[in-house]
Design an enzyme around this catalytic site. Structure first.
Site, PDB file in Angstrom:
ATOM      1  N   ARG A 104      45.529  35.187  44.696  1.00  0.00           N
ATOM      2  CA  ARG A 104      45.170  35.143  42.983  1.00  0.00           C
ATOM      3  C   ARG A 104      43.816  34.444  43.092  1.00  0.00           C
ATOM      4  NH1 ARG A 104      49.713  35.066  40.154  1.00  0.00           N
ATOM      5  NH2 ARG A 104      48.630  33.987  38.504  1.00  0.00           N
TER       6      ARG A 104
ATOM      7  N   LYS B 192      43.898  39.258  42.897  1.00  0.00           N
ATOM      8  CA  LYS B 192      45.043  40.314  42.549  1.00  0.00           C
ATOM      9  C   LYS B 192      45.577  40.242  41.358  1.00  0.00           C
ATOM     10  CE  LYS B 192      48.624  42.155  44.766  1.00  0.00           C
ATOM     11  NZ  LYS B 192      48.245  43.563  45.205  1.00  0.00           N
TER      12      LYS B 192
ATOM     13  N   TRP C 192      39.615  30.852  41.549  1.00  0.00           N
ATOM     14  CA  TRP C 192      38.796  32.041  41.173  1.00  0.00           C
ATOM     15  C   TRP C 192      37.925  31.671  39.990  1.00  0.00           C
ATOM     16  CZ3 TRP C 192      37.316  35.658  37.669  1.00  0.00           C
ATOM     17  CH2 TRP C 192      36.596  36.909  38.085  1.00  0.00           C
TER      18      TRP C 192
ATOM     19  N   CYS D 140      43.467  32.200  40.107  1.00  0.00           N
ATOM     20  CA  CYS D 140      43.796  31.131  40.275  1.00  0.00           C
ATOM     21  C   CYS D 140      45.185  30.729  40.419  1.00  0.00           C
ATOM     22  CB  CYS D 140      43.465  29.918  38.972  1.00  0.00           C
ATOM     23  SG  CYS D 140      41.780  29.873  39.014  1.00  0.00           S
TER      24      CYS D 140
ATOM     25  N   GLU E 108      36.575  48.305  47.319  1.00  0.00           N
ATOM     26  CA  GLU E 108      37.321  47.050  47.247  1.00  0.00           C
ATOM     27  C   GLU E 108      37.228  46.414  48.775  1.00  0.00           C
ATOM     28  OE1 GLU E 108      41.009  46.799  44.272  1.00  0.00           O
ATOM     29  OE2 GLU E 108      41.225  48.297  45.835  1.00  0.00           O
TER      30      GLU E 108
ATOM     31  N   GLU F 196      41.492  56.746  43.150  1.00  0.00           N
ATOM     32  CA  GLU F 196      42.279  55.685  43.711  1.00  0.00           C
ATOM     33  C   GLU F 196      41.532  55.557  45.290  1.00  0.00           C
ATOM     34  OE1 GLU F 196      43.605  53.262  43.027  1.00  0.00           O
ATOM     35  OE2 GLU F 196      44.900  52.290  44.773  1.00  0.00           O
TER      36      GLU F 196
ATOM     37  N   HIS G  38      26.646  68.561  38.096  1.00  0.00           N
ATOM     38  CA  HIS G  38      25.967  68.129  37.110  1.00  0.00           C
ATOM     39  C   HIS G  38      25.131  66.733  37.269  1.00  0.00           C
ATOM     40  CE1 HIS G  38      27.507  71.466  35.023  1.00  0.00           C
ATOM     41  NE2 HIS G  38      28.651  71.036  35.339  1.00  0.00           N
TER      42      HIS G  38
ATOM     43  N   ASN H  67      45.223  27.406  35.273  1.00  0.00           N
ATOM     44  CA  ASN H  67      44.777  28.777  35.154  1.00  0.00           C
ATOM     45  C   ASN H  67      44.639  29.366  34.075  1.00  0.00           C
ATOM     46  OD1 ASN H  67      44.822  31.523  36.241  1.00  0.00           O
ATOM     47  ND2 ASN H  67      47.051  31.588  36.063  1.00  0.00           N
ATOM     48  N   GLY H  68      43.430  30.035  33.727  1.00  0.00           N
ATOM     49  CA  GLY H  68      43.166  30.398  32.633  1.00  0.00           C
ATOM     50  C   GLY H  68      41.781  30.356  31.956  1.00  0.00           C
TER      51      GLY H  68
ATOM     52  N   LYS I 120      39.761  51.980  46.638  1.00  0.00           N
ATOM     53  CA  LYS I 120      40.426  51.221  47.544  1.00  0.00           C
ATOM     54  C   LYS I 120      39.392  51.029  48.532  1.00  0.00           C
ATOM     55  CE  LYS I 120      43.249  50.355  46.951  1.00  0.00           C
ATOM     56  NZ  LYS I 120      43.862  49.791  45.942  1.00  0.00           N
TER      57      LYS I 120
END
Ligand code: G6P
Length: 611
Positions: free
Chosen positions: A27, A606, A74, A2, A488, A481, A504, A100-101, A485
């Site tokens: 955000r 983000k 968000w 947000c 995402e 990573e 395994h 926001n929160g 990436k």
């Protein structure tokens, strides 16, 4: 998670807010809205979907006013919909709020207000703030500051709030707890925002609001108060970022621009980190001889950077390093004490879990070091010592340059600790420092020499439904990573495995035509990872192999199903800085060839400021 923006001044707030929201879209981007107070009347337009939907709606229903608040969401509580979008207005339209929160006691507060006859219109936790403010306003009266102070004391959870009252078009109020909020000081008015890029085109002078501080913002004044309404003095900070840094600058995507910026920002970060590591305040706190172990804790890509750092720190400094996901660390009663150095790695400095991990570590007596990109952020200010990465504003949701900057800070830290502990000699230290100094140029060469080839190769890879990444030791950390990436931004399922672990279980997933990306930057382990490559190729896999140039050609596998890129020679401990460039470019071009919204992948945000 947000984005909030607000403006009060002599101009029309709406275009300022919409432009600010564009800078904050990273955000959250499932809905957006704006509300203004136009001569004592609230006008609000809210839309589910991307910001463009809101812009269309504002064309149909233009609104204006000299004070306004905006929000890009968000969703946490309540699905993305017009009604659940912010700003939220109270039942009788006297209060407007952006939040926001997460208000953790919203159910309890909502039930109490509903018993008193208050009618709610959304399913969000945020609406309770507007309704409670209206209720207190009617019941107790007082100034907007009085009302906000009362409301904030009743709230549990995390919040950054922008609040306006219909009968007070001259005042905008901001308050925060555990979520970021800055106050921008402009020439033709003042601003509130979740993050610096939203106000950069108007001002570089900002106040960083601390937890439970209230800002009372007027057209030409800003005052600060404690929750109990005691006045406080705050110092204004000057932002060093340039407005153009948060613009796309002609590139198709922020992610591409940010990847290409890496040589420059790495140079700046190395210079800054070296300076920081020679300052007395830092040297005292980071005297490694005081500590028996290091714990690194972070989320997402920052965690992956920490994973690389574990290998480098242990190899060079011979000190035990634990790496923990911050969301796990915070709830596990971690074994840390005053002999532990806890390192928090975070681009935003606002990730809720990493903040909680930092506080948990501090409460147990550990010294905390923040490796943070955003100046003035919570982790930057609350950690005992902070080293900034100078990556500049990173707008693409998938991090690239911030991750790379985190790596070089951690390399320098490892060299420093190794030197302080006397486990490597002067000559080796010099050589390692030279290796780190060469990284920006090698990254530049890597980008320039591989970008076209990777772009072409990636176009052939868009059809895979699953891609595996393998590596051994530090290459395994980079594989994590690379895999993150790719999934995402390309939405292709992918997993990273330590090369030796493949047999395994995971090897049962390899079938004809599966793509395996192998990272082989360590000459010593080259035959080992190549034997894993043979194993998957025997089972029909195609392989994209990222290989060190420091092995004999005769040791490489020659096969029509193996596509190879060689990396430039570099100390194997610092090889992640080069192999990750190839992995970033690969993910980017796969997603670009699929025509996806690379900078704003679905469901992601983000800055994850909620649990
Ligand atoms: C989100 C982002 C990731 C990032 C992670 C941690 O998941 O999408 O790119 O690595 O948060 O964020 P931080 O700001 O703490 O580095």
């Amino acid at each position: 998670m947000c984005g909030i923006i607000g403006y009060i001044g002599s101009k029309n707030a709406v275009p300022i807010i919409v432009n600010g929201l564009k800078k904050l879209e990273y955000r959250g981007y499932d809905s957006a809205g704006v509300a203004v107070n136009n001569n004592g009347e609230f006008c609000a337009v809210k839309k589910r979907g991307r910001l463009t939907e809101l812009e269309q709606a504002l064309k149909k229903t233009p609104i204006k006013g000299n004070i306004g608040i905006g929000h890009t969401r968000w969703a946490t509580h309540g699905e993305p919909s017009d009604i659940n979008s912010h700003p939220h207005l109270s039942e009788f339209n006297t209060i407007a709020v952006v939040h926001n929160g997460i208000i953790e006691n919203y159910k309890e507060l909502k039930a109490k207000l509903e018993k008193l006859g208050v009618k709610f219109s959304s399913q969000t936790d945020s609406e309770v703030v507007a309704q409670l403010a209206e209720y207190y306003k009617t019941k107790f009266g007082g100034s907007l500051l009085d009302i906000v102070s009362r409301v904030a004391q009743a709230l549990e959870g995390s919040f950054a709030l922008g609040i306006m009252a219909k009968d007070n078009p001259n005042t905008l109020i901001a308050i925060k707890k555990d979520n970021p909020l800055i106050i921008g000081v402009g020439k033709d008015g003042n601003f509130i925002a979740s993050d610096v890029p939203a106000v950069l085109e108007h001002t570089k002078s900002v106040y960083y609001l601390a937890d439970k501080e209230i800002a009372v913002i007027k057209k030409d004044s800003i005052e600060f108060f404690t929750l109990e309404k005691e006045p406080i003095n705050k110092e204004v900070s000057l932002i060093e970022w340039d407005a153009s840094e948060s613009e796309k600058g002609g590139y198709q995507h922020f992610m591409l621009k940010e990847m290409l910026e890496q040589p420059k920002i790495l140079q700046a970060t190395i210079k800054h980190a070296k300076q920081r590591l020679s300052q007395k305040e830092v040297l005292d706190k980071l005297d490694i001889k005081q500590y028996t172990k290091i714990v690194i804790t972070a989320c997402g890509s920052a965690y992956n950077a920490g994973f690389v750092a574990k290998y480098v720190l242990e190899d060079l400094a011979r000190i035990p390093v634990e790496i923990e996901l911050a969301s796990e660390f915070r709830y596990k009663n971690p074994i840390v004490d005053d002999k532990t150095l806890v390192i928090l790695i975070s681009q935003s400095g606002e990730t809720a879990d990493t903040i909680a991990a930092m506080r948990e570590a501090k409460s147990k007596g550990a010294t905390t070091l923040g490796v943070v990109n955003v100046v003035g952020s919570c982790i930057a200010t609350e950690s005992d010592v902070c080293i900034y990465t100078l990556a500049g504003p990173e707008i693409a949701v998938a991090t690239t340059k911030a991750y790379s900057a985190q790596l070089v800070v951690m390399y320098l830290l490892a060299i420093k600790f190794a030197s302080d502990l006397g486990v490597i000699d002067e000559k080796t230290i010099k050589a390692l420092e030279n290796d780190v100094n060469s990284i920006p140029d090698l990254v530049d060469v890597t980008i320039k020499s591989t970008i076209d080839t990777i772009a072409k190769y990636s176009a052939l890879c868009i059809g895979y439904s699953s891609i595996f990444f393998i590596g051994r030791n530090i290459d395994y950390a980079v594989a994590l990573e690379g895999s993150l990436k790719l999934k995402e931004i390309s939405y292709i399922h992918s997993e990273a495995y330590a090369g030796g672990e493949l047999k395994h279980g995971t090897i049962s997933l390899i079938e004809d035509g599966t793509l395996v990306v192998a990272i082989a930057s360590n000459p010593r382990l080259f035959p080992k990872i190549m034997s894993n490559v043979e194993q998957v190729m025997t089972r029909g896999a195609k392989v994209f192999s990222i290989e060190t140039s420091l092995v004999n050609e005769s040791d490489r596998i020659q096969h029509k199903d193996l596509f190879r890129i060689k990396t430039h020679s570099i100390n194997e401990l610092f090889s992640p800085s080069l192999s990750v460039i190839i992995l970033q470019l690969f993910s980017y071009f796969v997603a670009a060839n699929k025509g996806l919204d690379i900078d704003k992948p679905r469901n992601l945000a983000k800055s994850v400021t909620v649990e």
